[in-house]
Design a protein around this motif. Sequence first.
Motif, PDB file in Angstrom:
ATOM      1  N   ALA A   9       0.852  -1.181   0.000  1.00  0.00           N
ATOM      2  CA  ALA A   9       0.000   0.000   0.000  1.00  0.00           C
ATOM      3  C   ALA A   9       0.889   1.232   0.000  1.00  0.00           C
ATOM      4  CB  ALA A   9      -0.889  -0.011   1.243  1.00  0.00           C
ATOM      5  N   THR A  10       0.470   2.281  -0.709  1.00  0.00           N
ATOM      6  CA  THR A  10       1.263   3.514  -0.703  1.00  0.00           C
ATOM      7  C   THR A  10       0.719   4.455   0.352  1.00  0.00           C
ATOM      8  OG1 THR A  10       1.616   3.230  -3.070  1.00  0.00           O
ATOM      9  CG2 THR A  10       2.207   5.369  -2.144  1.00  0.00           C
ATOM     10  N   THR A  11       1.622   4.939   1.213  1.00  0.00           N
ATOM     11  CA  THR A  11       1.218   5.853   2.276  1.00  0.00           C
ATOM     12  C   THR A  11       1.114   7.269   1.702  1.00  0.00           C
ATOM     13  OG1 THR A  11       2.534   4.461   3.724  1.00  0.00           O
ATOM     14  CG2 THR A  11       1.805   6.564   4.623  1.00  0.00           C
ATOM     15  N   ILE A  22      -3.029  -7.480   6.217  1.00  0.00           N
ATOM     16  CA  ILE A  22      -4.361  -7.579   6.816  1.00  0.00           C
ATOM     17  C   ILE A  22      -5.326  -6.701   6.034  1.00  0.00           C
ATOM     18  CG2 ILE A  22      -5.677  -7.035   8.918  1.00  0.00           C
ATOM     19  CD1 ILE A  22      -2.884  -7.530  10.339  1.00  0.00           C
ATOM     20  N   PRO A  23      -6.475  -7.266   5.618  1.00  0.00           N
ATOM     21  CA  PRO A  23      -7.422  -6.438   4.865  1.00  0.00           C
ATOM     22  C   PRO A  23      -7.925  -5.268   5.716  1.00  0.00           C
ATOM     23  CG  PRO A  23      -8.241  -8.704   5.122  1.00  0.00           C
ATOM     24  CD  PRO A  23      -6.942  -8.630   5.839  1.00  0.00           C
ATOM     25  N   LEU A  24      -8.140  -4.134   5.061  1.00  0.00           N
ATOM     26  CA  LEU A  24      -8.588  -2.926   5.766  1.00  0.00           C
ATOM     27  C   LEU A  24      -9.846  -3.201   6.594  1.00  0.00           C
ATOM     28  CD1 LEU A  24      -8.129   0.148   6.248  1.00  0.00           C
ATOM     29  CD2 LEU A  24      -9.559   0.586   4.259  1.00  0.00           C
ATOM     30  N   SER A  25     -10.768  -4.006   6.025  1.00  0.00           N
ATOM     31  CA  SER A  25     -12.029  -4.278   6.730  1.00  0.00           C
ATOM     32  C   SER A  25     -11.775  -4.962   8.076  1.00  0.00           C
ATOM     33  CB  SER A  25     -12.933  -5.144   5.862  1.00  0.00           C
ATOM     34  OG  SER A  25     -12.250  -6.340   5.518  1.00  0.00           O
ATOM     35  N   GLU A  27      -8.926  -4.864   9.799  1.00  0.00           N
ATOM     36  CA  GLU A  27      -8.211  -3.911  10.631  1.00  0.00           C
ATOM     37  C   GLU A  27      -9.215  -2.971  11.321  1.00  0.00           C
ATOM     38  OE1 GLU A  27      -5.699  -1.567   8.131  1.00  0.00           O
ATOM     39  OE2 GLU A  27      -5.195  -0.200   9.768  1.00  0.00           O
ATOM     40  N   ILE A  28     -10.194  -2.496  10.548  1.00  0.00           N
ATOM     41  CA  ILE A  28     -11.215  -1.593  11.082  1.00  0.00           C
ATOM     42  C   ILE A  28     -12.045  -2.296  12.163  1.00  0.00           C
ATOM     43  CG2 ILE A  28     -13.365  -0.371  10.490  1.00  0.00           C
ATOM     44  CD1 ILE A  28     -12.015   0.404   7.818  1.00  0.00           C
ATOM     45  N   ALA A  29     -12.408  -3.546  11.898  1.00  0.00           N
ATOM     46  CA  ALA A  29     -13.210  -4.310  12.872  1.00  0.00           C
ATOM     47  C   ALA A  29     -12.444  -4.484  14.185  1.00  0.00           C
ATOM     48  CB  ALA A  29     -13.580  -5.670  12.287  1.00  0.00           C
ATOM     49  N   LEU A  30     -11.138  -4.786  14.086  1.00  0.00           N
ATOM     50  CA  LEU A  30     -10.319  -4.955  15.286  1.00  0.00           C
ATOM     51  C   LEU A  30     -10.173  -3.637  16.047  1.00  0.00           C
ATOM     52  CD1 LEU A  30      -7.513  -7.295  13.922  1.00  0.00           C
ATOM     53  CD2 LEU A  30      -9.183  -7.871  15.695  1.00  0.00           C
ATOM     54  N   GLY A  31     -10.029  -2.545  15.301  1.00  0.00           N
ATOM     55  CA  GLY A  31      -9.911  -1.225  15.920  1.00  0.00           C
ATOM     56  C   GLY A  31     -11.158  -0.892  16.723  1.00  0.00           C
ATOM     57  N   LYS A  32     -12.318  -1.155  16.135  1.00  0.00           N
ATOM     58  CA  LYS A  32     -13.594  -0.883  16.813  1.00  0.00           C
ATOM     59  C   LYS A  32     -13.721  -1.689  18.094  1.00  0.00           C
ATOM     60  CE  LYS A  32     -16.445   0.725  13.034  1.00  0.00           C
ATOM     61  NZ  LYS A  32     -17.327   0.374  11.928  1.00  0.00           N
ATOM     62  N   GLN A  33     -13.358  -2.977  17.976  1.00  0.00           N
ATOM     63  CA  GLN A  33     -13.435  -3.889  19.119  1.00  0.00           C
ATOM     64  C   GLN A  33     -12.511  -3.416  20.245  1.00  0.00           C
ATOM     65  OE1 GLN A  33     -12.696  -7.808  17.382  1.00  0.00           O
ATOM     66  NE2 GLN A  33     -13.037  -8.684  19.413  1.00  0.00           N
ATOM     67  N   ALA A  34     -11.279  -3.037  19.891  1.00  0.00           N
ATOM     68  CA  ALA A  34     -10.300  -2.581  20.880  1.00  0.00           C
ATOM     69  C   ALA A  34     -10.747  -1.267  21.520  1.00  0.00           C
ATOM     70  CB  ALA A  34      -8.931  -2.411  20.226  1.00  0.00           C
TER      71      ALA A  34
END
Length: 281
Positions: A9-11, A22-25, A27-34
Motif C-alpha cells: 500500500a502507498t502511504t 491484513i485487509p482494511l475491513s 483492521e477496522i473491525a479490530l480497531g472498533k473492538q479494541a
Amino acid sequence: MVFLLTACATTPISDRQALILIPLSQEIALGKQAYQQTLKDQKVSENTHLNQVLQRVGRRIVEVSDMPKLDWEFRLIESEEKNAFALPGGKVAVYTGMLRICKNEAGLATVLSHEIAHVIARHGAQRMSQQMLLSGAMMGASISLRNNTQRNIILGALGLGVMYGITLPFSRGDEGEADQIGLVYMAKAGYDPEEAIRFWQRFSQAKGDKGPPEWASTHPADKTRIAGLKTYLSRAKYKYQNVKLQHGLGETFNLPAEKTDKEEPEKPKPVPGVSVEALTP
Ligand SMILES: [Zn+2]
C-alpha cells in the motif's frame, strides 16, 4: 508475487510503500473492538465545551485528511494522564490531562493529526503484519481479540500495549512518518503548524517535571522528534499560508487545576518477551 503486490500500500504524503497483510475491513473491525474494550474501563468527560472543541478540531483535520469517509469518532476521557490514541477505523481518544500540554486548539490539533496520521498510514496493520510473521500466528479471517497471543499482538500493534502492560511502541520510522503527515494535516485544517514544535517542547518539559507521561513511553526522544518536525515545517507552512480559513492557535483552554492528591491506579507490569523494540537512543 501477486500476494506481495496486493499486500503493498502507498502511504499518502510520505509516499512510502508499506507491506500490509491484513485487509482494511478486518483492521477496522479490530480497531472498533479494541476501542470498545478500552472505553469500558474509562470515564468519558462530561465537559460539554471541551467535548465540542475536540469534535471541532477532529472534524477539521479528518475533512482535509486522505480518509475523510472513515467512521471517525472522538472521545474525551476524564483522567490526568498525558495520553491519547487512535485506532484503525478512526476511533480516537484524548485524555483531559493531555489538554494541559496542548494548551490550545493548535496543540490539540498537533496530537490529533499525529494520531489520525497513524490510522491513515495504517501503522497498526503494518505492525500486526510484522508481529504475526515473527510469531508465526495465523492471519486473515482468523485473527481476533479473543485469542490471548493474538490479543497482545493486536493491542500492542494498535498502540494500546502500554495500557495493557504490553511494551510494543510504534517504531521510530512510524513516529517520524506520523509527525510528517500530521503536520501537513494540521496546517491544511487551518492550525499554525509552528505550534507543533512548541507542543513537543511543552511535552518534554512536563516529562522533566514528573517522570515520563504514558504517551512518551511509546514515543521517541523529543530532541530527535523536534529536529524531524523542523525539517517538515516549511512544507506545512506553505500549506498553511494557502489555506482559506486560518485558525492560528484557536482557543486557549481554560482547565481546572490539576488534582495531585488523587492516587493513580496501578498499571499492569510489562509482559516479558513481548517487547520487540526499545526507542530510547
Ligand atoms: Zn505516535
